[in-house]
Design a protein around this motif. Structure first.
Motif, PDB file in Angstrom:
ATOM      1  N   ASP A 172       0.833  -1.206   0.000  1.00  0.00           N
ATOM      2  CA  ASP A 172       0.000   0.000   0.000  1.00  0.00           C
ATOM      3  C   ASP A 172       0.869   1.259   0.000  1.00  0.00           C
ATOM      4  O   ASP A 172       0.579   2.236  -0.700  1.00  0.00           O
ATOM      5  CB  ASP A 172      -0.914  -0.011   1.231  1.00  0.00           C
ATOM      6  N   ASP A 173       1.949   1.230   0.773  1.00  0.00           N
ATOM      7  CA  ASP A 173       2.857   2.372   0.842  1.00  0.00           C
ATOM      8  C   ASP A 173       3.539   2.614  -0.497  1.00  0.00           C
ATOM      9  O   ASP A 173       3.710   3.764  -0.933  1.00  0.00           O
ATOM     10  CB  ASP A 173       3.902   2.138   1.931  1.00  0.00           C
ATOM     11  N   ILE A 174       3.935   1.534  -1.172  1.00  0.00           N
ATOM     12  CA  ILE A 174       4.595   1.664  -2.468  1.00  0.00           C
ATOM     13  C   ILE A 174       3.629   2.234  -3.512  1.00  0.00           C
ATOM     14  O   ILE A 174       3.973   3.143  -4.280  1.00  0.00           O
ATOM     15  CB  ILE A 174       5.148   0.306  -2.936  1.00  0.00           C
ATOM     16  N   LEU A 175       2.417   1.701  -3.539  1.00  0.00           N
ATOM     17  CA  LEU A 175       1.444   2.129  -4.548  1.00  0.00           C
ATOM     18  C   LEU A 175       1.005   3.579  -4.345  1.00  0.00           C
ATOM     19  O   LEU A 175       0.735   4.296  -5.312  1.00  0.00           O
ATOM     20  CB  LEU A 175       0.228   1.205  -4.518  1.00  0.00           C
ATOM     21  N   LYS A 176       0.949   4.000  -3.083  1.00  0.00           N
ATOM     22  CA  LYS A 176       0.504   5.368  -2.790  1.00  0.00           C
ATOM     23  C   LYS A 176       1.656   6.344  -2.644  1.00  0.00           C
ATOM     24  O   LYS A 176       1.436   7.538  -2.433  1.00  0.00           O
ATOM     25  CB  LYS A 176      -0.331   5.373  -1.505  1.00  0.00           C
ATOM     26  N   GLY A 177       2.890   5.821  -2.733  1.00  0.00           N
ATOM     27  CA  GLY A 177       4.047   6.704  -2.597  1.00  0.00           C
ATOM     28  C   GLY A 177       4.197   7.268  -1.198  1.00  0.00           C
ATOM     29  O   GLY A 177       4.439   8.459  -1.022  1.00  0.00           O
ATOM     30  N   GLY A 178       4.069   6.419  -0.190  1.00  0.00           N
ATOM     31  CA  GLY A 178       4.169   6.854   1.202  1.00  0.00           C
ATOM     32  C   GLY A 178       5.577   7.214   1.614  1.00  0.00           C
ATOM     33  O   GLY A 178       6.550   7.015   0.869  1.00  0.00           O
ATOM     34  N   LYS A 179       5.701   7.703   2.845  1.00  0.00           N
ATOM     35  CA  LYS A 179       6.996   8.198   3.314  1.00  0.00           C
ATOM     36  C   LYS A 179       8.025   7.090   3.485  1.00  0.00           C
ATOM     37  O   LYS A 179       9.227   7.331   3.372  1.00  0.00           O
ATOM     38  CB  LYS A 179       6.820   8.949   4.634  1.00  0.00           C
ATOM     39  N   GLU A 180       7.560   5.851   3.754  1.00  0.00           N
ATOM     40  CA  GLU A 180       8.506   4.761   3.972  1.00  0.00           C
ATOM     41  C   GLU A 180       9.173   4.308   2.683  1.00  0.00           C
ATOM     42  O   GLU A 180      10.184   3.613   2.716  1.00  0.00           O
ATOM     43  CB  GLU A 180       7.798   3.566   4.623  1.00  0.00           C
ATOM     44  N   THR A 181       8.607   4.691   1.548  1.00  0.00           N
ATOM     45  CA  THR A 181       9.174   4.291   0.258  1.00  0.00           C
ATOM     46  C   THR A 181       9.525   5.501  -0.597  1.00  0.00           C
ATOM     47  O   THR A 181       9.697   5.387  -1.803  1.00  0.00           O
ATOM     48  CB  THR A 181       8.178   3.392  -0.503  1.00  0.00           C
ATOM     49  N   ALA A 182       9.647   6.650   0.042  1.00  0.00           N
ATOM     50  CA  ALA A 182       9.921   7.869  -0.717  1.00  0.00           C
ATOM     51  C   ALA A 182      11.368   7.965  -1.166  1.00  0.00           C
ATOM     52  O   ALA A 182      11.678   8.616  -2.164  1.00  0.00           O
ATOM     53  CB  ALA A 182       9.558   9.090   0.127  1.00  0.00           C
ATOM     54  N   SER A 183      12.269   7.327  -0.431  1.00  0.00           N
ATOM     55  CA  SER A 183      13.683   7.330  -0.807  1.00  0.00           C
ATOM     56  C   SER A 183      14.148   5.911  -1.053  1.00  0.00           C
ATOM     57  O   SER A 183      13.580   4.946  -0.536  1.00  0.00           O
ATOM     58  CB  SER A 183      14.534   7.960   0.306  1.00  0.00           C
ATOM     59  N   ALA A 184      15.193   5.770  -1.860  1.00  0.00           N
ATOM     60  CA  ALA A 184      15.701   4.441  -2.198  1.00  0.00           C
ATOM     61  C   ALA A 184      16.199   3.710  -0.956  1.00  0.00           C
ATOM     62  O   ALA A 184      15.999   2.505  -0.807  1.00  0.00           O
ATOM     63  CB  ALA A 184      16.817   4.568  -3.227  1.00  0.00           C
ATOM     64  N   THR A 185      16.843   4.441  -0.042  1.00  0.00           N
ATOM     65  CA  THR A 185      17.386   3.809   1.161  1.00  0.00           C
ATOM     66  C   THR A 185      16.290   3.233   2.046  1.00  0.00           C
ATOM     67  O   THR A 185      16.340   2.059   2.444  1.00  0.00           O
ATOM     68  CB  THR A 185      18.209   4.830   1.966  1.00  0.00           C
ATOM     69  N   SER A 186      15.281   4.048   2.359  1.00  0.00           N
ATOM     70  CA  SER A 186      14.191   3.570   3.214  1.00  0.00           C
ATOM     71  C   SER A 186      13.388   2.476   2.521  1.00  0.00           C
ATOM     72  O   SER A 186      12.918   1.532   3.161  1.00  0.00           O
ATOM     73  CB  SER A 186      13.270   4.735   3.594  1.00  0.00           C
ATOM     74  N   LEU A 187      13.244   2.586   1.209  1.00  0.00           N
ATOM     75  CA  LEU A 187      12.513   1.567   0.451  1.00  0.00           C
ATOM     76  C   LEU A 187      13.214   0.208   0.539  1.00  0.00           C
ATOM     77  O   LEU A 187      12.583  -0.807   0.828  1.00  0.00           O
ATOM     78  CB  LEU A 187      12.392   1.997  -1.006  1.00  0.00           C
ATOM     79  N   LEU A 188      14.517   0.197   0.293  1.00  0.00           N
ATOM     80  CA  LEU A 188      15.268  -1.054   0.330  1.00  0.00           C
ATOM     81  C   LEU A 188      15.323  -1.633   1.736  1.00  0.00           C
ATOM     82  O   LEU A 188      15.230  -2.850   1.922  1.00  0.00           O
ATOM     83  CB  LEU A 188      16.672  -0.837  -0.225  1.00  0.00           C
ATOM     84  N   GLN A 189      15.486  -0.770   2.734  1.00  0.00           N
ATOM     85  CA  GLN A 189      15.509  -1.243   4.116  1.00  0.00           C
ATOM     86  C   GLN A 189      14.177  -1.868   4.513  1.00  0.00           C
ATOM     87  O   GLN A 189      14.131  -2.973   5.065  1.00  0.00           O
ATOM     88  CB  GLN A 189      15.853  -0.099   5.058  1.00  0.00           C
ATOM     89  N   SER A 190      13.092  -1.165   4.213  1.00  0.00           N
ATOM     90  CA  SER A 190      11.763  -1.675   4.564  1.00  0.00           C
ATOM     91  C   SER A 190      11.433  -2.940   3.787  1.00  0.00           C
ATOM     92  O   SER A 190      10.924  -3.916   4.348  1.00  0.00           O
ATOM     93  CB  SER A 190      10.703  -0.597   4.290  1.00  0.00           C
ATOM     94  N   GLY A 191      11.724  -2.925   2.482  1.00  0.00           N
ATOM     95  CA  GLY A 191      11.427  -4.085   1.657  1.00  0.00           C
ATOM     96  C   GLY A 191      12.206  -5.314   2.084  1.00  0.00           C
ATOM     97  O   GLY A 191      11.655  -6.418   2.165  1.00  0.00           O
ATOM     98  N   THR A 192      13.490  -5.135   2.379  1.00  0.00           N
ATOM     99  CA  THR A 192      14.315  -6.265   2.807  1.00  0.00           C
ATOM    100  C   THR A 192      13.845  -6.817   4.145  1.00  0.00           C
ATOM    101  O   THR A 192      13.792  -8.045   4.338  1.00  0.00           O
ATOM    102  CB  THR A 192      15.790  -5.834   2.925  1.00  0.00           C
ATOM    103  N   THR A 193      13.494  -5.945   5.069  1.00  0.00           N
ATOM    104  CA  THR A 193      13.042  -6.386   6.387  1.00  0.00           C
ATOM    105  C   THR A 193      11.735  -7.165   6.297  1.00  0.00           C
ATOM    106  O   THR A 193      11.592  -8.229   6.907  1.00  0.00           O
ATOM    107  CB  THR A 193      12.862  -5.177   7.326  1.00  0.00           C
ATOM    108  N   VAL A 194      10.786  -6.640   5.524  1.00  0.00           N
ATOM    109  CA  VAL A 194       9.501  -7.329   5.369  1.00  0.00           C
ATOM    110  C   VAL A 194       9.700  -8.678   4.681  1.00  0.00           C
ATOM    111  O   VAL A 194       9.122  -9.692   5.085  1.00  0.00           O
ATOM    112  CB  VAL A 194       8.510  -6.451   4.578  1.00  0.00           C
ATOM    113  N   TRP A 195      10.536  -8.701   3.641  1.00  0.00           N
ATOM    114  CA  TRP A 195      10.792  -9.946   2.920  1.00  0.00           C
ATOM    115  C   TRP A 195      11.423 -10.986   3.845  1.00  0.00           C
ATOM    116  O   TRP A 195      11.030 -12.157   3.841  1.00  0.00           O
ATOM    117  CB  TRP A 195      11.695  -9.677   1.728  1.00  0.00           C
TER     118      TRP A 195
END
Length: 228
Positions: free
Chosen positions: A101-124
């Motif tokens: 949902d955050d990725i599709l809506k462009g939320g703050k957790e995925t607004a930068s490449a660093t936070s996106l990769l960190q969040s994505g890796t942790t969830v995965w």
């Protein structure tokens, strides 16, 4: 490969029960707890310490009820093990939904490449650990049941069961086998060397493949968009 499931060779003492060491499973739970704490607030099912606290209490109860090696068959312990896996799986699925949902809506957790990769890796990573524990707990009635007897028709068929000639005497699948299954299923999006036989195993592996594909696909696509 013979393609026929056969019971692993019995140990010299057929009455001896050798359960699996508790620490690999406990380590996986502790790592999942730590990853949950590290998740951003928007991606967690509950406040930072709630889910890890519940998982920790269930883990402590399991260790107290069956310390050292997992070989005690108990309805209460079985219920707590399933509850622990359920909490882990629910937390992982919730985090996945929130990340998508955050990725599709462009939320703050995925607004930068660093936070996106960190969040994505942790969830995965959380999903891999949750599914590894799910397979570990549900296959053949759980680790305690496997310590006493391996059925001829398991839910998950490992190479050592399909081809007993390559298996050591008294072979049983351990947590590392289920972790490897979850890891390869999350990266290959399909079975590698372990075949799901039971309907629940097929559904679980299918769901994990779709979840992993969704996470990795959207994270990569969003990362390309952010970096472009």
């Amino acid at each position: 490969m013979t393609g026929r499931i056969t019971e692993p060779p019995a140990s010299p003492n057929r009455h001896e029960t050798v359960g699996e060491a508790r620490w690999p499973m406990a380590t996986a739970v502790v790592v999942a707890m730590a990853l949950t704490v590290l998740l951003p607030d928007d991606l967690r099912l509950a406040p930072r310490w709630v889910i890890p606290a519940v998982e920790g209490l269930l883990l402590i109860a399991l260790i107290a009820g069956d310390p050292g090696r997992i070989d005690r068959r108990s309805t209460v312990l079985r219920a707590m093990s399933i509850a622990l896996v359920g909490v882990l799986a629910l937390s992982a699925v919730w985090s996945t939904v929130q990340l998508v949902d955050d990725i599709l809506k462009g939320g703050k957790e995925t607004a930068s490449a660093t936070s996106l990769l960190q969040s994505g890796t942790t969830v995965w990573a959380c999903t891999v650990l949750a599914f590894s524990l799910l397979y570990f707990e549900l296959d053949c009635g759980g680790a305690a049941a496997r310590a006493h007897r391996m059925p001829r028709t398991p839910a998950l068929a490992f190479p050592q069961q399909l081809n007993p000639e390559v298996a050591s005497a008294g072979w049983r699948p351990r947590f590392v086998d289920y972790f490897y299954l979850a890891l390869t299923n999350a990266t290959a999006f399909s079975p590698t060397d372990v075949m799901p036989l039971a309907p629940w195993a097929k559904m679980a592996m299918g769901v994990q493949s779709l979840v992993s594909l969704l996470i990795l696909g959207l994270v990569v696509a969003r990362a390309v968009n952010v970096l472009a």
